[in-house]
Scaffold this active site. Structure first.
Site, PDB file in Angstrom:
ATOM      1  NE  ARG A  37      -3.958  -2.222   2.134  1.00 50.28           N
ATOM      2  CZ  ARG A  37      -3.947  -3.549   2.043  1.00 50.28           C
ATOM      3  NH1 ARG A  37      -2.767  -4.196   2.036  1.00 50.28           N
ATOM      4  NH2 ARG A  37      -5.066  -4.245   1.910  1.00 50.28           N
ATOM      5  N   GLY A 105      -1.207 -12.056  -4.717  1.00 51.97           N
ATOM      6  CA  GLY A 105      -2.626 -11.739  -4.863  1.00 51.97           C
ATOM      7  C   GLY A 105      -2.924 -10.313  -4.445  1.00 51.97           C
ATOM      8  NE  ARG A 133      -4.171 -16.408  -4.540  1.00 54.56           N
ATOM      9  CZ  ARG A 133      -3.500 -15.624  -3.674  1.00 54.56           C
ATOM     10  NH1 ARG A 133      -2.220 -15.352  -3.880  1.00 54.56           N
ATOM     11  NH2 ARG A 133      -4.134 -15.091  -2.651  1.00 54.56           N
ATOM     12  CB  SER A 178     -11.569 -10.436   0.408  1.00 52.36           C
ATOM     13  OG  SER A 178     -10.441  -9.985  -0.324  1.00 52.36           O
ATOM     14  CD  GLN A 180      -5.560 -10.095  -1.519  1.00 51.03           C
ATOM     15  OE1 GLN A 180      -6.029 -10.622  -2.517  1.00 51.03           O
ATOM     16  NE2 GLN A 180      -4.534 -10.616  -0.869  1.00 51.03           N
ATOM     17  CG  ASP A 331      -2.198 -14.385   5.129  1.00 48.13           C
ATOM     18  OD1 ASP A 331      -1.768 -13.226   4.902  1.00 48.13           O
ATOM     19  OD2 ASP A 331      -3.086 -14.936   4.442  1.00 48.13           O
ATOM     20  NE  ARG A 362      -1.244 -19.996   2.379  1.00 49.79           N
ATOM     21  CZ  ARG A 362      -1.043 -18.686   2.446  1.00 49.79           C
ATOM     22  NH1 ARG A 362      -1.885 -17.903   3.135  1.00 49.79           N
ATOM     23  NH2 ARG A 362      -0.014 -18.142   1.835  1.00 49.79           N
ATOM     24  NE  ARG A 406       1.407 -15.602   4.740  1.00 50.16           N
ATOM     25  CZ  ARG A 406       2.231 -14.653   5.177  1.00 50.16           C
ATOM     26  NH1 ARG A 406       3.152 -14.962   6.054  1.00 50.16           N
ATOM     27  NH2 ARG A 406       2.162 -13.429   4.714  1.00 50.16           N
TER      28      ARG A 406
HETATM   29  O1  LIG Z   1      -5.101  -6.948   1.967  1.00 49.40           O
HETATM   30  C1  LIG Z   1      -4.023  -7.582   2.175  1.00 49.40           C
HETATM   31  O2  LIG Z   1      -2.908  -7.044   2.230  1.00 49.40           O
HETATM   32  C2  LIG Z   1      -4.112  -9.045   2.389  1.00 49.40           C
HETATM   33  C3  LIG Z   1      -5.330  -9.615   2.650  1.00 49.40           C
HETATM   34  C4  LIG Z   1      -5.533 -11.047   2.811  1.00 49.40           C
HETATM   35  O3  LIG Z   1      -6.141 -11.559   1.647  1.00 49.40           O
HETATM   36  P1  LIG Z   1      -7.740 -11.461   1.485  1.00 49.40           P
HETATM   37  O4  LIG Z   1      -8.078 -10.040   1.673  1.00 49.40           O
HETATM   38  O5  LIG Z   1      -8.042 -11.915   0.123  1.00 49.40           O
HETATM   39  O6  LIG Z   1      -8.290 -12.330   2.568  1.00 49.40           O
HETATM   40  C5  LIG Z   1      -4.257 -11.836   3.068  1.00 49.40           C
HETATM   41  O7  LIG Z   1      -4.460 -13.236   2.811  1.00 49.40           O
HETATM   42  C6  LIG Z   1      -3.123 -11.331   2.250  1.00 49.40           C
HETATM   43  O8  LIG Z   1      -1.927 -11.984   2.653  1.00 49.40           O
HETATM   44  C7  LIG Z   1      -2.884  -9.842   2.387  1.00 49.40           C
HETATM   45  C1  LIG Z   2      -2.247 -14.879   0.733  1.00 48.44           C
HETATM   46  C2  LIG Z   2      -1.139 -14.167   0.900  1.00 48.44           C
HETATM   47  O1  LIG Z   2      -0.737 -13.126   0.093  1.00 48.44           O
HETATM   48  P1  LIG Z   2      -1.301 -12.728  -1.335  1.00 48.44           P
HETATM   49  O2  LIG Z   2      -2.829 -12.883  -1.323  1.00 48.44           O
HETATM   50  O3  LIG Z   2      -0.865 -11.307  -1.494  1.00 48.44           O
HETATM   51  O4  LIG Z   2      -0.680 -13.637  -2.337  1.00 48.44           O
HETATM   52  C3  LIG Z   2      -0.200 -14.421   2.032  1.00 48.44           C
HETATM   53  O5  LIG Z   2       0.738 -13.608   2.193  1.00 48.44           O
HETATM   54  O6  LIG Z   2      -0.404 -15.418   2.772  1.00 48.44           O
END
Ligand SMILES: O=C(O)C1=C[C@@H](OP(=O)(O)O)[C@@H](O)[C@H](O)C1
Ligand SMILES: C=C(OP(=O)(O)O)C(=O)O
Length: 450
Positions: A37, A105, A133, A178, A180, A331, A362, A406
């Protein structure tokens, strides 16, 4: 065949229990979520942002490359210290090539919100893990921007985005917990005239909300129902560069602390760990297992709560972790499962459906890790049930890490506490989030072959 650059350096490892307890005081690399970010938001701001403590893992370096391709001037000035000369909200330009987001991701999904709300065409891809994904979870809400998305079947990378520079404000209720997806919608809303609104039935990490406010955006958060929140963002803010201090990543500290809890006689401190309440579910769960986990020297750094955490080995018992806690430790389940395998009695982790779509499945991968090393584990619906050995993990198995950092680190922690050595097929992906992990573990006595 495309060779993913991390995959090209397969690094197998056999992990033996150390001859002596683990001990020492360490710092882990910067928080991955905050690092991504920092680079993205600094690139969208006017002026120059100085970042200290940035995570220099593969995932974050991919974000740096992508923001450079979009026009930001990003320079590394020292270990963890970076300077970003931002372009402003309208200053990004069309990338001249495909944006490769590697294994990340977070990078791909947050960036999709930015790309959907800019008036140019871009294409994102990733490594074999990331290309498997789901991206539909961001394409669906972002369609309301008027952007056009072209992806592989089922909404997978490579993904082409023809963005809309003048999107309407968005209003979206998250169907999955989520951060994200929440962040992608908010990032798209930056370029919209008016108020963008996101409802999340369960609170997820709020680094986006905190940092957008840090850069001058008007972001409000109100409680919604039992544990949910409504986030509103006023579009087209003037984002102004402001320096950032990135705290240590609690998701990385988890592995160091878990090892200290499992190797008899150990006591290890991790300094400067981010303690954002929406990231500390693992520490709550470990304490419920009877773990000797002490948080001290709590302070605020760069707007985020930070503290030092000391873990001391001792007796552990099973725990029942509710589904509502999952987003605050999403995570950390692979390594918590290893701790539960060591504990006395049964542990149940509820509502793990989101684990199926991380760097690996996972849920399946963690089950395989435990079973390969003689631990009884079951999956009931979206729950995982681990039958603890009371401190006698058999070990002796081979762990397939499935391009998942992980899983690799959890397997190493298991090997340090098992009766027989644990083989790990590939530790290379650890560099995506925790470069120097093996060196750091050896600095506290893990005795891993470097
Ligand atoms: O917003 C973020 O930085 C993250 C959110 C999580 O994913 P989700 O938001 O898809 O759960 C996490 O698994 C990832 O490692 C980092
Ligand atoms: C899921 C993870 O990260 P990302 O979604 O950014 O790949 C993680 O760091 O466990």
């Amino acid at each position: 065949m495309k060779t993913d650059h991390v995959q090209s350096s397969v690094r197998a490892l056999t992990v033996h229990a150390p001859r002596a307890p683990l001990s020492g005081s360490v710092q882990v690399p910067g928080d991955k979520s905050i690092s991504h970010r920092s680079l993205m938001f600094a690139a969208l701001a006017r002026g120059t942002t100085h970042i200290t403590g940035l995570l220099e893992g593969e995932d974050v370096l991919r974000t740096a490359d992508a923001m450079r391709a979009l026009g930001a001037d990003i320079t590394r000035t020292g270990a963890g210290t970076w300077t970003v000369r931002g372009c402003g909200l309208d200053g990004l330009h069309e990338p001249a090539d495909v944006l490769d987001m590697g294994n990340s991701g977070t990078a791909a999904r947050l960036l999709s919100g930015i790309l959907a709300s800019h008036g140019f065409t871009s294409v994102m891809t990733g490594d074999a893990s990331l290309r498997g994904r789901p991206m539909k979870r961001v394409m669906d809400p972002l369609a309301a921007t008027g952007a056009v998305f072209l992806s592989r079947q089922g909404g997978r990378l490579p993904l082409a985005i023809q963005g809309n520079a003048n999107p309407p404000p968005l209003s979206y209720r998250l169907p999955v917990a989520s951060a994200q997806v929440k962040s992608a919608v908010l990032l798209a809303g930056l370029n919209a005239q008016g108020e963008t609104r996101v409802e999340e039935p369960v609170a997820t990490r709020d680094h986006t909300e905190n940092m957008l406010r840090h850069f001058g955006a008007s972001v409000h958060v109100e409680p919604m129902g039992a544990g949910g929140r409504v986030i509103t963002l006023q579009g087209r803010p003037e984002l102004v560069a402001r320096d950032i201090v990135v705290p240590g990543d609690p998701s990385s500290a988890a592995f160091v602390l878990a090892a200290a809890l499992l190797v008899p006689g150990s006591a290890v401190s991790v300094r400067g760990v981010g303690l954002n309440p929406l990231r500390t579910g693992l520490f709550t769960s470990l304490k419920e297992m009877g773990a000797d986990l002490v948080i001290s020297n709590e302070r605020v750094e760069g707007g985020e709560p930070v503290g030092d955490i000391t873990a001391t080995a001792g007796a552990l018992h099973g725990v029942d972790v509710p589904a509502t806690r999952a987003p605050s430790m999403i995570d950390e389940y692979p390594v918590l499962a290893v701790v539960a395998a060591h504990a006395t009695g049964q542990s149940r982790f509820r509502g793990l459906e989101e684990l199926r779509v991380k760097e690996s499945d996972r849920l399946a991968a963690t089950v395989a890790l435990l079973e390969a090393n003689g631990v009884k584990v079951e999956v009931v619906g979206d729950d995982m049930i681990v039958h603890g050995t009371g401190g006698a993990i058999p070990g002796g198995g081979l762990v397939q890490t499935r391009m998942d950092h992980r899983l690799a680190m959890s397997a190493i922690v298991m090997g340090l506490a098992a009766g027989k050595p644990v083989s790990v097929d590939d530790t290379a992906f650890i560099d995506t989030s925790f470069p120097g992990f093996i060196t750091l573990m050896n600095s506290i006595g893990a005795g891993l072959a470097a």
